[in-house]
Design an enzyme around this catalytic site. Sequence first.
Site, PDB file in Angstrom:
ATOM      1  CD  GLU A   1      10.562  -6.711 -18.225  1.00  0.00           C
ATOM      2  OE1 GLU A   1      10.094  -5.911 -19.212  1.00  0.00           O
ATOM      3  OE2 GLU A   1      10.461  -7.882 -18.263  1.00  0.00           O
TER       4      GLU A   1
ATOM      5  N   GLY B   1      13.474  -7.456 -32.877  1.00  0.00           N
ATOM      6  CA  GLY B   1      14.321  -7.248 -31.913  1.00  0.00           C
ATOM      7  C   GLY B   1      15.215  -8.310 -31.779  1.00  0.00           C
ATOM      8  NE  ARG B   2      12.671 -14.010 -33.009  1.00  0.00           N
ATOM      9  CZ  ARG B   2      11.705 -13.159 -32.779  1.00  0.00           C
ATOM     10  NH1 ARG B   2      11.179 -12.353 -31.937  1.00  0.00           N
ATOM     11  NH2 ARG B   2      10.586 -13.608 -33.598  1.00  0.00           N
TER      12      ARG B   2
ATOM     13  CE  LYS C   1      10.608  -3.380 -33.916  1.00  0.00           C
ATOM     14  NZ  LYS C   1      10.532  -4.924 -34.608  1.00  0.00           N
TER      15      LYS C   1
ATOM     16  CE  LYS D   1       6.551  -8.261 -23.485  1.00  0.00           C
ATOM     17  NZ  LYS D   1       6.497  -7.640 -24.831  1.00  0.00           N
TER      18      LYS D   1
ATOM     19  CG  HIS E   1      35.376 -29.608 -16.365  1.00  0.00           C
ATOM     20  ND1 HIS E   1      35.912 -30.849 -15.843  1.00  0.00           N
ATOM     21  CD2 HIS E   1      36.232 -29.394 -17.410  1.00  0.00           C
ATOM     22  CE1 HIS E   1      37.133 -31.074 -16.638  1.00  0.00           C
ATOM     23  NE2 HIS E   1      37.316 -30.275 -17.672  1.00  0.00           N
TER      24      HIS E   1
ATOM     25  CD  GLU F   1      11.521 -12.961 -28.418  1.00  0.00           C
ATOM     26  OE1 GLU F   1      11.111 -13.022 -27.112  1.00  0.00           O
ATOM     27  OE2 GLU F   1      11.989 -12.286 -29.187  1.00  0.00           O
TER      28      GLU F   1
HETATM   29  O1  F6P Z   1      10.722 -10.574 -25.260  1.00  0.00           O
HETATM   30  C1  F6P Z   1       9.718  -9.774 -25.920  1.00  0.00           C
HETATM   31  C2  F6P Z   1      10.734  -8.712 -26.877  1.00  0.00           C
HETATM   32  O2  F6P Z   1       9.686  -8.025 -27.696  1.00  0.00           O
HETATM   33  C3  F6P Z   1      11.834  -9.173 -27.563  1.00  0.00           C
HETATM   34  O3  F6P Z   1      11.377  -9.780 -28.868  1.00  0.00           O
HETATM   35  C4  F6P Z   1      12.528  -8.097 -27.689  1.00  0.00           C
HETATM   36  O4  F6P Z   1      13.792  -8.219 -28.161  1.00  0.00           O
HETATM   37  C5  F6P Z   1      12.533  -7.584 -26.247  1.00  0.00           C
HETATM   38  O5  F6P Z   1      11.230  -7.801 -25.809  1.00  0.00           O
HETATM   39  C6  F6P Z   1      12.607  -6.175 -26.109  1.00  0.00           C
HETATM   40  O6  F6P Z   1      12.055  -5.225 -26.565  1.00  0.00           O
HETATM   41  P1  F6P Z   1      12.196  -3.731 -26.828  1.00  0.00           P
HETATM   42  O7  F6P Z   1      13.410  -3.576 -27.615  1.00  0.00           O
HETATM   43  O8  F6P Z   1      11.017  -3.120 -27.520  1.00  0.00           O
HETATM   44  O9  F6P Z   1      12.350  -3.197 -25.383  1.00  0.00           O
END
Ligand code: F6P
Length: 606
Positions: free
Chosen positions: A264, A323-324, A258, A566, A441, A410
Amino acid sequence: IPIPPRLARPGVAWQHHHHATVNLVRQHRNQKHDGPIQFITNIINRPQLVSTCSEWKRLEKHAEYIGTTHLKDLLQDRERCDEMYATHDGVYLDYSRQRVTLETMKFLYALAEKQNLKGQIDKMVKGDKINFTEDRAVLHTALRAERALTGTVMVDGVDVIAEVHQVLDQVKVFTDGVRSGQIRGYTGKRLRNIVSVGIGGSYLGPEFLHECLKTEPEGINSALGYSLRFLSNVDPVDVERTCADLDPEETLVVVVSKTFTTAETMLNARTMRQWLWDFMGNDKEVVKKHMVACASVSAIDNVRKFGIDTDRYFFRFWDFVGGRYSVCSAAGAVPISLLYGFDLFEKFLQGANSMDKHFLTAPYDRNIPVLMGLLGVWNMSFMNYKARTTLPYAEALLKLPAHIQQLDMESNGKTMTKHGLEVDYPVGEIDFGEAGTNGQHSFYQLLHMGQTVPCDFIGFVQSQHDFCLDGENLSSHDELMANFFAQPDALATGKTADEVRAEGVPPGLVGHKVFKGNRPSLSLLLPKLTAYACGQLLAIYEHRTAVQGFMWDINSFDQWGVELGKKLAIDVKGHLLNARRSEEEVETSNPATTRLLNYYVNNSRR
Ligand code: F6P
């Protein structure tokens, strides 16, 4: 200052009011003010914690009574059991194994009224900026709204539903183009391997959906000849596992982020770009033909700078999609439609839309997500059960618990109410889970004999694939579902010492074999695990989370809690860079971190 009688009660809430009142008095003395009447009005209208209202207090008292009951007895009450279910569009919720009576439910509905639950839900779907800490609307429901509703939801002058359908049309044209071979790779080969790069909400929802469709008959047919992998972890081993046997000339990389800044995802995207260049040459066209982006409108410049063709291969979503909550946006639409075709993705949206309509219209006592949300609040805040588990009796739902974990933790892992008061009641469960019977199990020992953890059992009338071995009377799905039906009763009713003794168990072992029972669960039974059913399930859980947040007075749509880690990771990267360049010892403000970092650096000198 006279204390209004309703504030003059002992306990934490009173102390809170007392301090706040003293502060107001100080402010009153130190500042120019509106006069005594306004001053008193300010005190009376001050936001209060929901835990101070009479509806909440009544539930607290009632919980003491429920503490004296046992599910074994409650389940004998036929009238109670006959009331405790709700259905919609094939989904059947049975909550008779919750530690509630019909009276509890009435008290919960009264609290929902007090919290203006319906009003809060309506504000969300209308596009009010209820995520006020980020000044954003919360419109994941618009992502699956019918085209005919165009013009009904506007945010900052944007016709949300029109935009949603423009992007869906764009996804359809693009993914059809790739699947038909009209859109090809740099060397002219068909693009058959999809790698979706993203993390958190840009990964967990799409992966949950992918796992469901992987063994679904329509899914199997439409995915023939294609593959989809997710690259999420920044661990280089994840890259290796993703790419090891892929042909770059046939690979299409979908970068889902987003913000298009997540560390990452950006490192993994650069790694994938390098991988493509290493095989096909360092040409800008390689990126244009092998990489596409799903990102927020505000990220377009970064996407362009990265080298992706933003005129054709930029699939936007908006700040009003968290995002979620984004699996129904381009974040899910692009990778899933590339593998399974757009039509199947559309069925998923339709399932979610059906549940949205139910959520918006059904009365509380027949409303599946509302009931589940109220029961969540009951278990957490009144019964004090701090964890909750999701137990799908369907292997294809194996990634649902991980998705719910992010969705819920979250969203509701907060301590501050919308009015800036610190909560004095428990909010935000620890969510975990596993597909049954694997969970049985693994951690069910604790569910049966250790701490009490409310359970969600999810099952299906029909399997995606079923068979009956020669000589067996029941199908394999029947065998699985026998566990789905048995476990909730085992948890609820348990086994007494007398029952254990009657089995001839030696006295020394009796205590070890007693099941106290009285452990709450609910059961969701759906016809079959299809794309449509996935949409229904997704919407149920998204709305459950929102309902709990509304009841708790917290903002379920921001996630400031992820920021500090972060920021510190950036500082650590700075220290590592210095150490690698200068060969000097690392020095941080924290001796423990200094020692650990130096151990790492000194043992990994290249
Ligand atoms: O973990 C934090 C967060 O902002 C989440 O809410 C989101 O889903 C994820 O990182 C990834 O963010 P992005 O889609 O901006 O890479």
